[in-house]
Design a protein around this motif. Structure first.
Motif: not given
Length: 543
Positions: A462-480
């Motif tokens: 959630a912290a990473c996704a929130a940082a992505g929203r604030e920066a206007g940059k994509p955040v993905g997940v590639c783990g299982e």
């Protein structure tokens, strides 16, 4: 016997009669050796026979991942250090079969002592030992049983040579007593689409022919079910797969919120023509078991083959993810007391910067020759400074979209700072889990700590996704975890913009997203974040 519990490593349900993998031939009493030269020749003939058989299996494998795993075993079986150890044992009075047994026992002990990734490869060494002993005795290596009807394969553990050639129409499911979520059994089962459960205690106590059902998601195994129940399980699974096979198109929630559904691959052979793009191109297969790194031209050719197959589509390339716990001979890294916390991933560039420099140059050359939308990311980044340095290096090489993997809690906690100099983040939940909970991801006894539904892990995502929203940059997940349809709903609700997984897993995730609105996903995410346990978090999405 009541219901058994293991670790689900390949989703889906299956039911059928149990049939166990036959044990390897026993080692006979050691004879007196009269002709050492003859024993050395016997040993080399056995190595040649085993390597030829594994190569044949690799050539016949329909899946690129399975073929690569088998070719890695060929390199292990033909390793010069192994032959030197066998020769030393023969000089000490052993015949060829006992020399193989002694030499591989030393390798096995070293792998177990190293822990982590190497400990997980012990079963591969055991398989090579069994094959070399059988070949030197002139005996066939027992393989997967052929009862003449579909069945559930049960074993202490499975070797790549056994797993890679399985027919999903005959082997309905896999259950092993040992293994882990990242064992070759788990990886190949997911690739082949065979439901599988590992680390299921007491499974070998069930007699051949007994009907069992398994759930490759929850890890539940029910012995002694009725024929009617078994038929119902398999009918439901077939209907589910048929429905999902017809699923196509981009990922989106029911109200049209887009979510890119991307594939994880190791080479061009893993590509499915219908994928939106690639969210994780693992490049380490190109480097596997080499004494020298692959040449620039060879790298360009391998990358260009993937890029050319995906014109106009996104391909996220992960730079070499190797190091002490994923040993590559040419790196010649020093032994470390705790490999998981040592020189791995991007950190390899600290001691061998030319490896990363050559790789970035090769990726750039391949990208320039195609129309694919090439993104590049570095693994094992811990600080904003490391992220900035990597991004600068990418841009110096002409690669315009640079990102990093979030696998270290320090990077997740400072995701906003990390994003200042990179274009995107990709969260590797497997490693992020093990570092967050101080629990080796190879350790089945700590499986509950490595559960992606752990609220602490969800908070970091959630912290990473929130940082992505604030920066206007994509955040993905590639783990299982991205391949779990229920967890995918939570990830989307947290603000994750793309999910990358094995291509076979995409239809199930697409179906789950299409059945819910974006607002519902947001509510699922809030409920999962508020939960105190993984069980409660799951119940918030699927009561």
């Amino acid at each position: 016997m009541g219901e058994l519990q293991g670790i689900g490593v390949s989703p889906g349900r299956a039911a059928g009669p149990v049939h166990r993998l036959a044990p390897p031939p026993p080692l006979p009493p050691a004879p007196a050796v009269i002709d050492a030269d003859a024993e050395r020749a016997r040993a080399r003939d056995a190595v040649a026979a085993v390597c030829a058989d594994l190569t044949r299996r690799a050539d016949l494998a329909s899946d690129a991942t399975a073929a690569e795993v088998l070719r890695a075993q060929v390199l292990m079986a033909g390793d010069e250090m192994l032959l030197e150890a066998v020769d030393a044992a023969v000089d000490g009075g052993a015949d060829a079969p006992h020399a193989f047994d002694a030499a591989l026992a030393e390798h096995r002990a070293a792998f177990e002592a190293a822990g982590g990734y190497l400990a997980e490869r012990v079963s591969d060494l055991d398989d090579i030992r069994d094959r070399l002993v059988a070949a030197s005795l002139g005996l066939p290596m027992p393989g997967v049983p052929s009862p003449g009807h579909p069945f559930i394969l049960v074993a202490r553990d499975l070797a790549p040579a056994d797993t890679a050639g399985l027919d999903p129409a005959v082997v309905l499911g896999l259950i092993t007593e040992e293994g882990g979520p990242t064992s070759h059994t788990a990886i190949l089962a997911r690739t082949l689409g065979i439901p599988a459960v590992v680390r299921c205690g007491s499974i070998l106590e069930i007699s051949d022919g007994v009907l069992v059902s398994l759930d490759g998601s929850s890890g539940a195994v029910a012995p002694g079910i009725s024929e009617l129940s078994a038929r119902a399980v398999n009918d439901a699974q077939r209907e589910l797969l048929a429905r999902r096979s017809a699923s196509t198109g981009p990922g989106a929630t029911s109200d049209g919120h887009p979510v890119a559904l991307l594939a994880n691959i190791g080479s061009a052979r893993d590509l499915a023509p219908s994928v939106e793009g690639v969210g994780l191109f693992r490049t380490e297969l190109l480097y596997l078991d080499r004494t020298e790194p692959p040449a620039f031209a060879e790298q360009v050719a391998a990358y260009q083959e993937v890029f050319a197959a995906l014109p106009g589509r996104k391909v996220v390339v992960r730079t070499l993810d190797a190091g002490a716990d994923k040993p590559l001979p040419f790196l010649r890294l020093a032994d470390e007391p705790n490999p998981a916390l040592g020189i791995r991933g991007l950190r390899v560039a600290r001691t061998m910067p030319s490896v990363l420099d050559t790789q970035l140059s090769a990726i750039a050359a391949a990208a320039a020759a195609t129309s694919a939308d090439v993104w590049v990311m570095a693994p094992m980044v811990a600080t904003a400074g490391e992220a900035a340095a990597f991004a600068a290096s990418c841009r110096e090489h002409g690669l315009r979209t640079a990102g990093v993997m979030i696998e270290v809690p320090a990077a997740a906690l400072r995701a906003g700072a990390v994003l200042r100099d990179v274009d995107f983040l990709s969260i590797g939940t497997n490693d992020l889990s093990q570092y967050t909970f101080a629990a080796d991801r190879m350790c089945g006894d700590l499986a509950e700590l490595l559960d992606p539904w752990q609220p602490a892990l969800i908070s970091l995502i959630a912290a990473c996704a929130a940082a992505g929203r604030e920066a206007g940059k994509p955040v993905g997940v590639c783990g299982e975890s991205a391949a779990d349809p229920d967890f995918a709903l939570v990830l989307v609700g947290l603000g994750i913009t793309s999910l990358s997984m094995a291509a076979r897993s995409i239809p199930a995730v697409r179906e789950a997203l299409a059945a819910h609105t974006y607002d519902e996903c947001v509510q699922f995410a809030k409920a999962a974040l508020a939960a105190d346990t993984p069980t409660a978090a799951r119940a918030a999405v699927r009561p």
